[in-house]
Design an enzyme around this catalytic site. Structure first.
Site: not given
Lengths: 1012, 1012
Positions: A146, A419, A564, A643
C-alpha cells in the site's frame, strides 16, 4: 443458517474486504470463518490498525520475545524492526489464509495489503525501496503493497508496477489525484508492454476514501448553519450534509468506467492487463445521524471493492441494504458538488488536498506511538527476562515459605495460614531480594527494616526469618508458651521493633522509626505490610497524613489486598484503585500491582530505592498488591471460612504435595545501608550555659515557696532544660503545645520537636517507633485525649517496656469552664491497668520539674499527669523526688486520720488539714505523687499510726489512686475515697472541686464524718 | 526613560496595533499608556479575544448585572445580546481613547476593530445587517467592522463600503483571496464615485494572516522529514521551515504596491480614496525555534500595520529588530513558494483555503463557549440576585450571632470566640435558611438536625439556638456552673444529641443518627460541622468510609476550613482541595466554597436537598468552606494567638462597634421533614415462634448443667432471641461477628445489623448516634479492641447515659495462643472509670444469656465481658441474674476464706475450693458477675463471716474487680488480689492461667498461703 448479507455483495460484482487485521483474528478463526461464510476476499491493514492491535495485546507477547531474541542476541533490536517483523508475520499468515481463493480466482481475489511507513509518503525513492523489502519479506503473490497517492507516492507506484510489484494506491480523496493514479497505472502497463513483460501477473487497486470527506465538508456546512444565518442558506447547507463523499466517489467510478472503455485501455486489456479496481475505503460512518452502513449501501457497484472495519462489516452483514444505483445518479452527483462550491463556497479540492496531508499524519501519529509502545513492551520483556532470572529462585523460596507456614500453623493447631499465604510472594521479594539487611544483626539500624502491621500473618514472618537464618527458634514452636514465635509478633523476638496485632498501628511506628533514621542520617527504607481490611482503621490515615506531611520518602506501605477480611469480604474486594486513590489523596505515591507476580513486585519495590529513577523523593510510597487469600493451596484460594484456621493432617499433606517446595533454601547475601553523618539536628544546640547548667542531675530548679506555677508549665520548662542533657530526647505534640507547654522545648530544639497534629493514635505510634529506634520520646497532650490512643498505649506496653514519657495535661475537673470533654478523669485507671508503667502526679512546680527529670531518666513507660491551673510551690527547690516515693507534708503524733492526695488535691487537703487542726482534729497529709509504684511503706506507717486513710483525687473515684491505696493498704486500715463521681460539667474550678467534694471544705466535712 | 522599540515603527511608515482588548486594559490605564509611550494607533478584537477576557473576569460582573437589568426586566435576556452589549461597550470606550489620534491624523489612524458573529462568515445578507447594527451601536467614526474574507463576506464588504461603513477584511491567508479583496475595494470606491459619494470618509484595511500559515505548512514539511526519508528531501524540507508565511505576505505586499501604482487606483486616489492598507495579523510566534518577534521583524513595510498580541508587542518593544527588507526579497519569496510546491508537493492554495474554514471555526468555538459561559454567569447573577434577596437578612442575622458570641465569651472570660466567628455565616445559613427545623421541638426527629463536631465552637451554636427562640437560657451564662450552655456541648442542653469536644467524633454519631432515620423512614438531613484541623483525626476517615459505604446521602459534613489550628496553621491552610480530594477518595461528593459568601453557601446547601437536581443520591456530601478565623472583627481575622481566648471589655466594645449588628433578629419559620412509612426493616421478621417464645421476660434459656458453652456464643444466641422482643435493637459489628457471635443476630435480622468493619471508633460513634435517635444499640468486638474506642466510649458516657450494650469478647489471658495483642486486660478498668456505666461478666451460658437480656433492658451504658473458650454451664436454666447481684456458689459455716471470682475464674475458683475442701480448708466461692455495681451486701456478709477475701480475675491485677472489692470491702476484711501481672504472651489457655496464677492450683496455693 445465519443470514449473511455480506456474501450477497459478490452477486453484484462487488468484493468485500476487511479493513482490519490482528493476531487474535488470525488465531481465533474469525478470518477463516469470514472467508467461509461472508465471502471475505481481501484484507487491508495500515499503521493505525496495527497500532491498535499490537500496542497492548498479549497475543503478541511471545512474538515480541521471539523477535527480540532473533533480531539481536542482546535484545537491542530497534522497535521499527520488531514492528516490521510482527506486521509481515501477520500479513503473511493472512495471505496464506487467502491464497486458495487467490489461486482459484486466477489472481483476481484474495489479497492482503501492507502499507509502507507513513514517513515515506513524500519520498519516492525511499518508498520504492521499502516496498521492495516488504514484498520480498512477505513473499506471497497475493500481497498488495500500500502506497499513498501523493505525487511522490505515485512516482514510486509507477516504478513498482513496472517491476511487477502489486500496489494498492491509498489515501485518494480528490478526483484529480485519482486521475493521476489512473494515468500512472496506464503508463506502467504500457511500459511493461513495451518491455515485453507479462501484464496479467500485475495487479493494482485504488483506494478511494469516503467518510473523512463528509466529516470535513459537513464541518464546513455546519459553519453555515449557525445562529442568525439566513434561513435559505441554512436549508441549503443542511440538505447537503452527509452527501459529498458518495457523490465524489460516484464521479470517480464514472471516470473509472470511462477509462475502461477507452481505446488506450482496451489495447492493454487485450494484452492481459487487469483493471485497476476501485476500493471504497474509510467506510465506517462517523456521523451518528447517518446509517451505520451508509457508505456501503450507496456504492455497491460492479468491479469495485468495499473494505470495511469490523463494526461496519458486521452491521452490513446484519442489516445492509443492497440497492444498485442507477446511472443518473452520476449527474445528480455532479450537481451536488457544484452546489457546494457555488452556493456555500466550499472548496472541495482544497479539502481533499488537505485530507491527504491529514491522512498521512493520521498514520504517522499512531505509527510513532506504536513504535514507542513497542519499545516499552520490549523494555518490559528485557526487564522481565532479567526479572525471571531473579524470580525463579524467588518462586522456589516463596514455596518454601508457604510450606513452612502451613506446617507451623497445623502443628500449632491455630494461626493465620491463609493471611500468611496471600503475602508470601511479597515477603519473599522483600526478605530475599529487595531489602538490604543482615540476618546476623537483629538490633542494627543501618539496614532496611520491616514491620508487620497485619500482625496475624506472623507465621510468614517467622518463616522468612528462619529461612534467611536470622532466627534459630524452631518454627514448629509457633504459639507455644516458651517460644518467642508468638501468635502475633512482639519484641520478645529480637527482629520485632514493636508489638503488632491490633490492626492499623504499624504505619505510625514506622513513621517514628523513619524520623529517628532521619535524625541520625540513616538512609534505610522502612517497609510496613498492612492488610486491606486494616485500612478501614482511621489510624492508618493519621499515619498516612503524617508520613506525607513530614516528607518521609523512605516509608513504604505495602497493602496485601487479598480481598477478604475476617468475617466477610474486605470493603473493596480486589479493586486496588480505591486504596490507591486514598493514599494519593493523602499525598502518597501509589502503585497497584499483582502481588503474586514477581515481574510486577520486583520493579515496584525497586522504584522505592532512593537511587531509582522513579524514586519517590520525599513522598512515601504505597504499593497496593492484589493477592489471593490462601494463595498456593488450591482449596484455600479465595475461600471463605478459613480466616485464622489451620489445616488438619490430611489437608496439610495434600497442600504440601501441591506446593512442591524445593529442597534447598535460597541463600541471601547480608547487606547494610550506608550510614551518613548524623545531622546537626541531633546535637543539642541549646546555649552553652544551658548545657553547663543542666547537663548533670539533679536538675537545677528555681522557684520561691508559695509562688504560683502551673505544673504543666514547670513540665515544659524542665523539658527545655533537659534538651541539652538528653540528645536523644524527641518531643511529639498533638497541636496543643501551647497548652501542654511543650512549646518551650519546640522553641529551643525545633529539630527534635515533631508536630503530629490532632491525631493522637499516630502521635503515640510515632513515639513508640522513636523509642524502638533508641530515641527517648516524650509525648504530650490533654490527659483526656490520651484515651483516644489507649490501644496504641496498650500495644506500646506490650512492646517490652519502651522508654517513653507520656504527659497528660489538664487533668481532672479542676480545668473548669471547658467542661467534661476536656477533663482527664480516666487516665490514672488506664495507666494503672497496663503492665510495666509508672504513674507520676506532681502537685507543684518543683515536683513537676523533678518528676519530669525522673520520668526521662527512667527506663520504661512513664505517665506524668499535670494540672491546668496554677498552684503554689510547696517544696524547696532542692527537694528530691524519687519514683516510688511520697512526701508527708503534715504529721503529728496526734494524727487520727491521714489525707492521701496528689496533684491539685494536695492543696485542698492541706487546706482541710489546717481547718481541721483549728477544730482540734489532727490529720496527716501525704503527697502520693508516685501513684504507681506507690510508696507502700509510708502509707503502711500512716495506716498503722492513724488507723484511717482518706484518699482524695481529681480523677474518677474508681480505678485511680483511691483504689490503689485501698488495694495495698486496705488490709491494715480503713480506706475511704473521695473522687469524681456524677456527671461533671462546665463551671469555675473552685465550684467544680466543691461540687465533686474535692475542695478543702468538703474534705474537712468528710474527715469529720469519718472521725465521728 | 524606558526603551520603546514599538514607537520606532512609525518612523518606518508602519503602525502598531494591539490584537487584544479587555475591560481590565481599559480600566487600568494600560491602553492609555501604550498609546502615549509605544505609539499604539489601533486595536483589533475578535470573538476569541473576548472569550478569554469576558468568560471569567470579575471586571465584567457589574456590567453583566447591569446588562441583565436593562436588556430585560426579568433578567431573561439572551447571552448573545449581553455579549454584544459588553463588546460594544468595550469597543466604544477604546474608540474614545483613540479618537483624538484619529482626528489628529485626519482619519488615518486610531481605529478599533469589532468583528461580526463568526456564524455569519458565509452569509452576505446577515453579515451586512449585523455590521450595520454594530456600527450604529458603537456610533464612533474610528470603528472598523471586521468581516471575514470569504466570498460571501466580500460580497457584504463591498456593499458596506458603498454604504460608507468602514471595514477590516479579516481571515485573509491566500493571495487569491487578497486579490478578491483588492478588487472588491476598488469596485466599492468606484461605485461611490459613480454615486457621487465622498471617498475620503471611507476606510478599509485587509488583515493578512501569518503564523497560522507556517504552522500548517511546517506540519507538512515535518511529515517529509521522518525516519528513513532521503537526506536530500529532508534537507530541502528543513530549509523551508518557518519561511512560508513571510514570503506569502511579501508577495501580497508586492501586489498592494502594484495596485497602488495602477491607473485605476490613481483615479480613485485623486478623488480622495484612501489606500486599503495591509494589516499583518496572527503575528504571535508559535514555533519555539523562531524568534518571538519573527513575524514583526520581517515585515516592517511602509503603509502597513502590524497588529500584535500583548506578549508579542512586549517582546518587540523589548528586543524587536527593525530591518526593512530589500525589494529583491520579493523574488526570493516567489522562488520559495515554488520550491514548496515543486519539491515537496505542498499545495499552498489548498492550505490557505482550509485555513479560512479553520479560522472561522477557531472563532465559532470560543464564541459559542463564551455565550455558554456568559449564560452561566448570567444564571449565577440571577441566582445571586435571588440569593441576595435571601442573603441580606441573613447577613444581618450573622452579625447578630457574631455579636452574641463575643458578648458571651467576654462575659465568661473564656471560650472559643474566633473559632465561632469563622463559622458564623455557615451556621446562620443552616439555622435561619436551609434546615427544616422547629425551635419548639428539641426532641423531634422529623426535622433536619445539626451536630457540632468542633465542639469548642459551642458559643455560636448557643447563639443560633437562642436567636431562633429554641432555648431561653441567657447566653451570658455560658460556661457557668448552673447553665446548660457548657464550654463544649453536652446533652444537658436538649438540642444536643451527643457530647462533643473531643474532636473527630461527630461524623460517626451523625452516621448512627442517619441509620436510625433510614430504619424509621425519616428523610431528614444531618449536618455535621467539623474543623479543618480536626480532619487529621483518623476517626473522621473511619466515619467518612462508613457513610459512603452505607450510602448515607443525607449526611452532610461541613468543614470550617479557617486555616488555623490551636497551636499553629492547620495542615493545608486555605487549600480546600486537599480535604475535598480526600472526601472524594472516600466516596463522597465534595464542594469547595467561600464560607463567608452567602451566594456560595446557599446553593451548596441547596444541593444537599434530596429534591435538588444536583442532589447527591446515596453519596454523602462534604462542603469544604474557606473561612477566616475571627471573621468579622478586624483585629481577630486570621490572627494567631487568639485560639480559645475572649476579648476584654475595651476590645469587645471596639468589636461590637465594627460589627454593627441590626437591632431586630430574623424570624425563622418552623418546619418539619415529611415522615414516610417506616421501612419493613424495622419490624422484627423473626419467626412467629421466636416472637411468642421470647417476647416476654424472663428469656427462655435451655442448657444442661455441665454442658460446655462459650459465653460469647450464649451472648450471640440471646441477641438473636431478643431481636424479636426489641424492635429497636440494632447490632453493630467491627468485622468480628464470627468471633463475638453477633453473626447469630445478623443472620436473622440483617436489616438491623450494621457491619462497621475494622474501625472501632466509628463503630462506637455509630452506636451512640443510634442511641441518641432512640434505638437500642448493641456493639461488640474483642474487649482488647475497645481500648481503641475509649475516647468514643468516654464521650458517650458524657452524653447523659445513652442506652447501649457494649460487648467485649476474648477477655483475659485465657484466650491463649493469639497472644497479648488480642487479650482484653484493661476493659474493666476502662468502664469502672466512667460515670454511669454498668459492668457485667458472665461465667457460663445461662448467666451470659440472662445478663445480655438484663443489659438490653437496662436504661444506660452496659458493658458485658465474654470469654473465648467454652466453660461448663453452672446454673439451672431458670436461674435469675439481677444487675448488682452475685451468686454464692459454695458456702458453709466453716468458711475461712472467700474466693471472689467472675467469668473464667469462677471455674478455677470452684476447682481450687474443691481441692482446698479436700485439705479441710473451707472456702466460700462468690460469682461476682455484676462488677459494677458490686453486690456489696453479699460481699460484706462474706467479709464478716470469713474474714478474708481473695479476688481472682482474668484482667490486669490493678483497677479491676480486685480493686473494686478492696475499695468497698477493705474496711471490713482483708482483701487479697490475684490478677494478671507481668508480660502476657502466647501459649495454651491452661498454661497462661497457670503462669498468671489464675489456675485452680495457683489459687489453692495462694489461699493456703493466706490462710497460713
Amino acid at each position: 443458517m445465519p443470514h449473511h448479507q455480506l456474501a450477497k455483495l459478490n452477486d453484484h460484482g462487488q468484493r468485500f474486504w476487511l479493513d482490519s487485521l490482528s493476531r487474535d483474528m488470525l488465531d481465533n478463526g474469525q478470518l477463516a470463518s469470514r472467508i467461509r461464510e461472508q465471502g471475505l476476499s481481501g484484507i487491508t491493514s495500515n499503521p493505525a490498525i496495527f497500532a491498535k492491535t499490537m500496542a497492548d495485546s498479549p497475543a503478541y507477547d511471545a512474538r515480541i520475545a521471539a523477535a527480540l531474541n532473533t533480531l539481536a542476541e542482546d535484545g537491542s533490536a530497534p522497535a521499527e524492526a520488531v514492528y516490521e517483523r510482527l506486521a509481515t508475520d501477520d500479513v503473511r499468515d493472512a495471505c496464506d489464509l487467502l491464497l486458495p481463493l487467490h489461486e482459484a480466482s486466477d489472481g483476481l481475489d484474495g489479497f492482503v495489503s501492507l502499507e509502507v511507513s507513513p514517513h515515506l509518503a513524500y519520498d519516492a525513492v525511499a518508498t520504492r525501496q521499502q516496498a521492495r523489502e516488504l514484498w520480498d519479506r512477505v513473499g506471497r503473490p497475493n500481497l498488495f503493497i500500500k502506497v499513498p497517492g501523493t505525487p511522490q507516492g505515485l512516482d514510486a507506484v509507477e516504478a513498482l508496477l513496472v517491476d511487477g510489484i502489486k500496489v494498492n494506491i491509498t489515501l485518494l480523496f480528490g478526483r484529480d489525484a485519482y486521475e493521476e493514479t489512473l494515468q500512472c497505472y496506464l503508463r506502467a502497463m504500457e511500459q511493461r508492454l513495451r518491455d515485453g513483460k507479462d501484464l496479467h501477473s500485475v495487479a493494482s487497486v485504488a483506494s478511494f476514501f469516503l467518510s473523512r470527506i463528509d466529516t470535513a465538508v459537513d464541518r464546513e456546512l455546519r459553519q453555515r448553519m449557525g445562529a442568525r444565518v439566513s434561513a435559505g442558506l441554512v436549508a441549503e447547507a443542511e440538505s447537503l450534509l452527509g452527501r459529498t463523499a458518495v457523490a465524489n466517489a460516484q464521479l470517480a467510478y464514472a471516470r473509472y468506467r470511462e477509462v475502461g472503455e477507452s481505446e488506450r485501455w482496451q489495447r492493454l486489456a487485450k494484452a492481459g492487463a487487469r483493471p485497476q479496481r476501485l476500493v471504497w475505503a474509510s467506510t465506517g460512518t462517523k456521523d451518528p445521524s447517518l446509517s451505520d452502513t451508509h457508505y456501503i449501501d450507496a456504492l455497491i457497484l460492479p468491479e469495485t471493492i468495499s473494505t470495511m472495519p469490523e463494526a461496519t462489516a458486521d452491521a452490513f452483514n446484519d442489516h445492509g441494504r443492497i440497492e444498485v444505483p442507477a446511472p443518473e445518479r452520476f449527474t445528480e452527483a455532479a450537481t451536488l458538488l457544484e452546489r457546494l462550491e457555488r452556493n456555500l463556497a466550499i472548496d472541495l479540492d482544497a479539502i481533499t488536498h488537505q485530507l491527504v496531508a491529514d491522512g498521512v499524519q493520521k498514520f504517522i501519529d499512531p505509527y510513532d506511538q506504536l513504535l514507542q509502545r513497542l519499545a516499552e513492551r520490549m523494555e518490559r520483556f528485557r526487564d522481565a527476562r532479567a526479572a525471571t532470572g531473579r524470580a525463579s529462585p524467588l518462586l522456589g523460596q516463596a514455596k518454601r515459605l508457604r510450606a513452612s507456614v502451613l506446617r507451623m500453623t497445623s502443628h500449632a493447631g491455630s494461626g493465620h495460614a491463609t493471611s500468611s499465604l496471600s503475602c508470601a510472594d511479597l515477603i519473599t521479594a522483600l526478605f530475599f531480594h529487595e531489602m538490604r539487611w543482615d540476618p546476623s544483626a537483629p538490633g542494627a539500624r543501618d539496614q532496611d527494616r520491616f514491620l508487620l502491621s497485619k500482625g496475624h500473618a506472623a507465621p510468614i514472618l517467622w518463616a522468612a526469618l528462619f529461612e534467611a537464618g536470622a532466627i534459630s527458634t524452631d518454627p514448629l514452636t509457633l504459639r507455644q508458651h516458651d517460644s518467642d514465635l508468638e501468635g502475633h509478633p512482639t519484641p520478645r523476638n529480637p527482629w520485632i521493633p514493636v508489638a503488632t496485632g491490633s490492626l492499623g498501628q504499624g504505619l505510625s511506628a514506622v513513621n517514628g522509626m523513619a524520623l529517628a533514621d532521619r535524625l541520625d542520617g540513616i538512609e534505610a527504607r522502612l517497609f510496613c505490610l498492612l492488610g486491606d481490611g486494616e485500612c478501614s482503621e482511621g489510624s492508618v490515615w493519621e499515619a498516612a497524613q503524617f508520613a506525607a506531611d513530614q516528607g518521609l520518602g523512605q516509608v513504604v506501605a505495602i497493602v496485601d489486598a487479598n480481598g477478604l477480611a475476617q468475617s466477610g469480604p474486605a470493603p473493596y474486594g480486589h479493586d486496588t484503585s480505591v486504596l490507591a486513590g486514598r493514599f494519593r489523596a493523602f499525598g502518597w505515591r501509589a502503585l497497584e500491582i499483582d502481588g503474586h507476580d514477581f515481574a510486577a513486585i520486583l520493579p515496584a519495590l525497586k522504584a522505592t530505592r532512593a537511587s531509582d529513577s522513579g524514586a519517590p523523593g520525599d513522598r512515601p510510597t504505597a504499593i497496593i498488591a492484589r493477592t489471593i487469600k490462601g494463595k498456593g493451596v488450591s482449596f484455600l484460594e479465595g475461600a471463605a471460612g478459613w480466616h485464622g484456621k489451620a489445616l488438619d493432617e490430611e489437608q496439610l499433606a495434600q497442600a504440601l504435595a501441591g506446593i512442591a517446595a524445593p529442597e534447598v533454601r535460597l541463600e541471601m547475601e547480608p547487606r547494610r545501608v550506608p550510614r551518613a553523618e548524623p545531622r546537626r539536628a541531633t546535637i543539642a544546640r541549646n546555649t552553652r550555659e544551658d548545657a553547663q547548667e543542666y547537663s548533670q542531675p539533679p536538675l537545677k530548679v528555681a522557684y520561691e515557696r508559695g509562688e504560683e506555677v502551673a505544673t504543666r508549665a514547670a513540665f515544659g520548662t524542665a523539658l527545655r532544660k533537659l534538651g541539652s542533657r538528653f540528645a536523644d530526647l524527641v518531643v511529639v505534640d498533638g497541636d496543643v503545645k501551647n497548652s501542654t507547654k511543650t512549646e518551650l522545648f519546640a522553641e529551643t530544639y525545633p529539630e527534635r520537636f515533631v508536630e503530629a497534629r490532632i491525631a493522637e493514635q499516630n502521635m503515640l505510634g510515632v513515639a513508640l517507633g522513636l523509642a524502638a529506634s533508641g530515641k527517648r520520646p516524650c509525648v504530650a497532650t490533654f490527659a483526656a485525649f490520651l484515651t483516644r490512643a489507649f490501644d496504641s498505649i496498650r500495644m506500646a506496653a506490650h512492646s517490652q517496656h519502651p522508654r517513653m514519657l507520656i504527659c497528660g495535661s489538664h487533668a481532672g475537673v479542676s480545668i473548669g469552664e471547658d467542661g467534661p470533654s476536656q477533663m482527664g478523669l480516666e487516665d490514672i485507671a488506664m495507666f494503672r491497668a497496663l503492665n510495666g508503667t509508672t504513674v507520676l502526679y506532681p502537685s507543684d512546680g518543683v515536683s513537676a520539674e523533678r518528676l519530669t527529670e525522673a520520668g526521662l531518666e527512667h527506663d520504661g513507660m512513664v505517665y506524668l499527669r499535670t494540672t491546668r491551673g496554677k498552684t503554689p510551690v510547696l517544696y524547696p527547690s532542692d527537694e528530691r523526688f524519687e519514683i516510688g516515693g511520697s512526701k508527708t507534708l503534715v504529721e503529728s503524733l496526734d494524727d487520727r486520720l491521714t489525707l492521701v492526695a496528689a496533684g491539685i488535691t494536695v492543696h485542698t487537703a492541706l487546706e482541710a488539714s489546717a481547718r481541721l487542726r483549728e477544730q482540734g482534729v489532727h490529720t496527716r497529709v501525704i503527697d502520693a505523687y508516685s501513684i504507681k509504684p506507690l510508696d507502700v511503706a509510708t502509707l503502711q506507717r500512716a495506716a498503722e499510726e492513724t488507723g484511717t486513710l482518706l484518699v482524695v483525687e481529681d480523677h474518677h473515684r474508681d480505678a485511680g489512686l483511691g483504689d490503689a491505696v485501698a488495694a495495698q493498704i486496705g488490709r491494715l486500715a480503713r480506706v475511704f475515697r473521695l473522687g469524681v463521681s456524677g456527671d461533671p460539667r462546665s463551671g469555675a474550678p473552685e465550684q467544680l472541686l466543691e461540687r465533686h467534694r474535692l475542695s478543702g471544705r468538703q474534705i474537712e466535712r468528710e474527715a469529720l464524718a469519718i472521725a465521728a
